[in-house]
Design a protein around this motif. Structure first.
Motif, PDB file in Angstrom:
ATOM      1  N   THR A 293       0.838  -1.194   0.000  1.00 56.35           N
ATOM      2  CA  THR A 293       0.000   0.000   0.000  1.00 56.35           C
ATOM      3  C   THR A 293       0.872   1.242   0.000  1.00 56.35           C
ATOM      4  O   THR A 293       1.951   1.270   0.609  1.00 56.35           O
ATOM      5  CB  THR A 293      -0.969   0.020   1.198  1.00 56.35           C
ATOM      6  OG1 THR A 293      -1.847   1.136   1.083  1.00 56.35           O
ATOM      7  CG2 THR A 293      -0.239   0.067   2.528  1.00 56.35           C
ATOM      8  N   THR A 294       0.410   2.274  -0.696  1.00 58.39           N
ATOM      9  CA  THR A 294       1.127   3.545  -0.799  1.00 58.39           C
ATOM     10  C   THR A 294       0.194   4.676  -0.416  1.00 58.39           C
ATOM     11  O   THR A 294      -0.985   4.679  -0.813  1.00 58.39           O
ATOM     12  CB  THR A 294       1.648   3.764  -2.229  1.00 58.39           C
ATOM     13  OG1 THR A 294       0.532   3.799  -3.132  1.00 58.39           O
ATOM     14  CG2 THR A 294       2.596   2.658  -2.649  1.00 58.39           C
ATOM     15  N   PHE A 295       0.707   5.611   0.353  1.00 57.18           N
ATOM     16  CA  PHE A 295      -0.031   6.829   0.674  1.00 57.18           C
ATOM     17  C   PHE A 295       0.632   7.971  -0.106  1.00 57.18           C
ATOM     18  O   PHE A 295       1.806   8.276   0.104  1.00 57.18           O
ATOM     19  CB  PHE A 295       0.037   7.135   2.176  1.00 57.18           C
ATOM     20  CG  PHE A 295      -0.854   6.274   3.034  1.00 57.18           C
ATOM     21  CD1 PHE A 295      -1.415   5.102   2.549  1.00 57.18           C
ATOM     22  CD2 PHE A 295      -1.136   6.639   4.347  1.00 57.18           C
ATOM     23  CE1 PHE A 295      -2.222   4.297   3.341  1.00 57.18           C
ATOM     24  CE2 PHE A 295      -1.946   5.856   5.154  1.00 57.18           C
ATOM     25  CZ  PHE A 295      -2.500   4.682   4.648  1.00 57.18           C
ATOM     26  N   ILE A 296      -0.113   8.566  -1.018  1.00 54.68           N
ATOM     27  CA  ILE A 296       0.433   9.624  -1.874  1.00 54.68           C
ATOM     28  C   ILE A 296      -0.049  10.973  -1.351  1.00 54.68           C
ATOM     29  O   ILE A 296      -1.257  11.207  -1.221  1.00 54.68           O
ATOM     30  CB  ILE A 296      -0.022   9.437  -3.333  1.00 54.68           C
ATOM     31  CG1 ILE A 296       0.353   8.038  -3.844  1.00 54.68           C
ATOM     32  CG2 ILE A 296       0.595  10.506  -4.228  1.00 54.68           C
ATOM     33  CD1 ILE A 296      -0.243   7.703  -5.203  1.00 54.68           C
ATOM     34  N   ASP A 297       0.899  11.849  -1.064  1.00 57.36           N
ATOM     35  CA  ASP A 297       0.587  13.213  -0.601  1.00 57.36           C
ATOM     36  C   ASP A 297       0.925  14.179  -1.736  1.00 57.36           C
ATOM     37  O   ASP A 297       2.096  14.448  -2.011  1.00 57.36           O
ATOM     38  CB  ASP A 297       1.402  13.538   0.652  1.00 57.36           C
ATOM     39  CG  ASP A 297       0.974  14.847   1.297  1.00 57.36           C
ATOM     40  OD1 ASP A 297       0.588  15.782   0.561  1.00 57.36           O
ATOM     41  OD2 ASP A 297       1.040  14.945   2.535  1.00 57.36           O
ATOM     42  N   PHE A 298      -0.110  14.681  -2.403  1.00 57.25           N
ATOM     43  CA  PHE A 298       0.107  15.531  -3.569  1.00 57.25           C
ATOM     44  C   PHE A 298       0.558  16.944  -3.180  1.00 57.25           C
ATOM     45  O   PHE A 298       1.185  17.628  -3.989  1.00 57.25           O
ATOM     46  CB  PHE A 298      -1.169  15.598  -4.408  1.00 57.25           C
ATOM     47  CG  PHE A 298      -1.497  14.307  -5.105  1.00 57.25           C
ATOM     48  CD1 PHE A 298      -0.943  13.996  -6.334  1.00 57.25           C
ATOM     49  CD2 PHE A 298      -2.345  13.387  -4.513  1.00 57.25           C
ATOM     50  CE1 PHE A 298      -1.232  12.808  -6.977  1.00 57.25           C
ATOM     51  CE2 PHE A 298      -2.642  12.182  -5.152  1.00 57.25           C
ATOM     52  CZ  PHE A 298      -2.078  11.886  -6.377  1.00 57.25           C
ATOM     53  N   ASP A 299       0.247  17.358  -1.979  1.00 58.65           N
ATOM     54  CA  ASP A 299       0.684  18.689  -1.549  1.00 58.65           C
ATOM     55  C   ASP A 299       2.191  18.718  -1.289  1.00 58.65           C
ATOM     56  O   ASP A 299       2.870  19.694  -1.633  1.00 58.65           O
ATOM     57  CB  ASP A 299      -0.066  19.109  -0.279  1.00 58.65           C
ATOM     58  CG  ASP A 299      -1.528  19.414  -0.559  1.00 58.65           C
ATOM     59  OD1 ASP A 299      -1.844  19.743  -1.721  1.00 58.65           O
ATOM     60  OD2 ASP A 299      -2.346  19.302   0.370  1.00 58.65           O
ATOM     61  N   HIS A 300       2.715  17.652  -0.678  1.00 59.86           N
ATOM     62  CA  HIS A 300       4.132  17.611  -0.328  1.00 59.86           C
ATOM     63  C   HIS A 300       4.961  16.775  -1.306  1.00 59.86           C
ATOM     64  O   HIS A 300       6.163  16.606  -1.112  1.00 59.86           O
ATOM     65  CB  HIS A 300       4.303  17.059   1.087  1.00 59.86           C
ATOM     66  CG  HIS A 300       3.684  17.921   2.148  1.00 59.86           C
ATOM     67  ND1 HIS A 300       2.377  17.770   2.569  1.00 59.86           N
ATOM     68  CD2 HIS A 300       4.187  18.983   2.852  1.00 59.86           C
ATOM     69  CE1 HIS A 300       2.104  18.669   3.503  1.00 59.86           C
ATOM     70  NE2 HIS A 300       3.186  19.428   3.685  1.00 59.86           N
ATOM     71  N   HIS A 301       4.334  16.233  -2.345  1.00 59.86           N
ATOM     72  CA  HIS A 301       5.025  15.440  -3.367  1.00 59.86           C
ATOM     73  C   HIS A 301       5.817  14.284  -2.744  1.00 59.86           C
ATOM     74  O   HIS A 301       6.986  14.068  -3.041  1.00 59.86           O
ATOM     75  CB  HIS A 301       5.960  16.324  -4.207  1.00 59.86           C
ATOM     76  CG  HIS A 301       5.231  17.244  -5.136  1.00 59.86           C
ATOM     77  ND1 HIS A 301       4.493  18.323  -4.697  1.00 59.86           N
ATOM     78  CD2 HIS A 301       5.114  17.241  -6.490  1.00 59.86           C
ATOM     79  CE1 HIS A 301       3.956  18.957  -5.723  1.00 59.86           C
ATOM     80  NE2 HIS A 301       4.316  18.317  -6.832  1.00 59.86           N
ATOM     81  N   THR A 302       5.145  13.535  -1.878  1.00 58.38           N
ATOM     82  CA  THR A 302       5.783  12.376  -1.244  1.00 58.38           C
ATOM     83  C   THR A 302       4.925  11.135  -1.416  1.00 58.38           C
ATOM     84  O   THR A 302       3.691  11.224  -1.562  1.00 58.38           O
ATOM     85  CB  THR A 302       6.004  12.611   0.262  1.00 58.38           C
ATOM     86  OG1 THR A 302       4.724  12.786   0.909  1.00 58.38           O
ATOM     87  CG2 THR A 302       6.897  13.809   0.512  1.00 58.38           C
ATOM     88  N   ILE A 303       5.585   9.988  -1.399  1.00 54.88           N
ATOM     89  CA  ILE A 303       4.914   8.683  -1.396  1.00 54.88           C
ATOM     90  C   ILE A 303       5.468   7.905  -0.206  1.00 54.88           C
ATOM     91  O   ILE A 303       6.677   7.663  -0.122  1.00 54.88           O
ATOM     92  CB  ILE A 303       5.178   7.888  -2.694  1.00 54.88           C
ATOM     93  CG1 ILE A 303       4.708   8.668  -3.913  1.00 54.88           C
ATOM     94  CG2 ILE A 303       4.497   6.517  -2.626  1.00 54.88           C
ATOM     95  CD1 ILE A 303       5.124   8.027  -5.234  1.00 54.88           C
ATOM     96  N   THR A 304       4.608   7.537   0.704  1.00 52.84           N
ATOM     97  CA  THR A 304       4.979   6.690   1.828  1.00 52.84           C
ATOM     98  C   THR A 304       4.418   5.294   1.542  1.00 52.84           C
ATOM     99  O   THR A 304       3.253   5.166   1.127  1.00 52.84           O
ATOM    100  CB  THR A 304       4.413   7.230   3.151  1.00 52.84           C
ATOM    101  OG1 THR A 304       4.740   8.610   3.263  1.00 52.84           O
ATOM    102  CG2 THR A 304       4.999   6.479   4.331  1.00 52.84           C
TER     103      THR A 304
END
Length: 417
Positions: A293-304
């Motif tokens: 599973t991936t959590f994509i944060d479009f505001d901070h341009h990160t993928i956890t």
């Protein structure tokens, strides 16, 4: 002696059994000497002609089924790419010397595929063993009475063996139909539980699911995309349940729903998989299931991200650089008796990057190292990175899946970042 020194045409002709080659259109491409001898035909009477023009059913036998059974077997090989061993067949043959006269013959056929460079079936190997004499069980010399008794025993044995062969073939056909019905139900169940093609919020994403080829190979691959609470974030996951048919499809639905709910409240993907692993521990059939599973944060341009024994997601940066997200991989969901907290990692990206999650049916091939499949996937994603997600997903499936279909289910999610 190396391979280039072997005359394979001569080897084919010298094979001790009856062997013929058929095109996908069931036209004879060749037949070895033994086939011609036992069938009582000359090469020019066979090569270039349709199988059932050369060997039609006996019109004097209304119950003849040899042609129908053989045609069904050959079409199964073309459809599945797998060898098909037929039950004993009575298939009468017209006498070459006495046209109009038919000889009762018994055959034990095996049909197998020959693959071309692109993985498609280009020829069919039709190998046949004639067992007429064995079935008739003819005895040796003896008195007239003894010969009559031997002939009577032979006819009884012939009828018994043929009846048992027919029963076996009918049973096999019923099993095929039952498996086909189970496959249809399992596919309908999977389609009902998997989300349709969608955009998560205003983000562009493409999803694909391709079932395996074959009636027994419906598996438990799944994907999910969810809006996450807080900020401009989404969760993207894929997973794979070990097993086939309705049971695997049912377990798949339970795990997907559980992860979808957990992701909405978890602090990160590691915590979400940790909870899912504890849940899988009490779900029958979830043994060795994998998920990432991936959590994509479009505001901070990160993928956890976090992985439970699953192949790594692929991040293709806007400049074409490929990054495998493989720094947070733990064992499968139910691998530990006492689940431990799962690891997670984070990476960054710039606008225009592409994230792809998938199941192992896309990359794994028999007798091939898994890294070969991973590199093939990375190359396809990088070359088509400028295409929109829908076109990119189609291009990847076209290039990576065998022409006749894979032997394992395949799920693919493509997200444009």
């Amino acid at each position: 002696m190396n391979d280039t020194a072997i005359d394979y045409a001569a080897v084919f002709q010298a094979l001790p059994g009856m062997v013929a080659l058929l095109t996908p259109g069931l036209v004879y491409a060749d037949a070895n000497e033994e086939f011609l001898r036992v069938a009582g035909r000359k090469r020019e009477q066979m090569v270039g002609r349709h199988l059932f023009d050369v060997f039609p059913d006996n019109p004097e036998n209304p119950g003849a089924s040899g042609m129908r059974n053989l045609e069904a077997s050959l079409h199964r090989v073309l459809a599945t790419g797998e060898r098909d061993t037929m039950a004993l067949q009575r298939y009468d043959v017209e006498s070459a010397e006495r046209p109009g006269e038919w000889e009762a013959r018994y055959w034990s056929p095996v049909n197998a595929p020959v693959y071309g460079p692109d993985g498609s079936v280009v020829l069919l190997v039709h190998r046949v063993e004639e067992v007429t004499e064995l079935i008739r069980a003819r005895g040796g010399r003896g008195s007239a009475a003894g010969g009559a008794r031997a002939g009577s025993r032979g006819r009884v044995l012939e009828a018994e063996l043929y009846t048992r062969a027919r029963e076996l073939q009918e049973l096999n056909e019923r099993l095929r139909l039952a498996h086909a019905r189970e496959r249809e139900v399992a596919l309908a169940l999977q389609e009902a539980m998997l989300p349709a093609r969608m955009q998560v919020g205003h983000h562009r994403a493409a999803v694909r699911y391709r079932p395996a080829v074959g009636a027994l190979n419906v598996c438990g691959d799944w994907y999910d995309l969810v809006d996450l609470v807080g900020g401009n974030r989404i969760g993207v996951s894929v997973g794979d349940v070990v097993g086939h048919g309705l049971e695997a499809a049912g377990v798949m639905g339970q795990l997907r729903s559980a992860l979808s709910a957990t992701s909405r409240v978890a602090r990160g993907p590691g915590e979400a998989l940790n909870v899912l692993g504890r849940y899988a521990h009490v779900v029958d059939g979830a043994e060795s299931a994998t998920a990432v599973t991936t959590f994509i944060d479009f505001d901070h341009h990160t993928i956890t991200y976090s992985s439970a024994g699953h192949p790594p997601p692929v991040l293709v940066h806007a400049d074409g650089r490929v990054e495998f997200l493989d720094r947070a991989t733990d064992p499968p969901l139910d691998a530990r008796p006492d689940p431990a907290p799962r690891t997670e990692a984070r990476t960054t990206y710039s606008d225009g990057a592409t994230l792809a999650l998938y199941t192992d049916g896309l990359i794994e091939r028999r007798r091939e190292d898994i890294y070969t499949g991973l590199n093939r996937l990375a190359d396809a994603l990088a070359r088509h990175r400028d295409a929109d997600p829908e076109s990119l997903a189609d291009a990847v499936l076209w290039e990576l899946l065998p022409p006749g279909g894979a032997t394992d289910d395949t799920a693919l999610v493509v997200v444009r970042l």
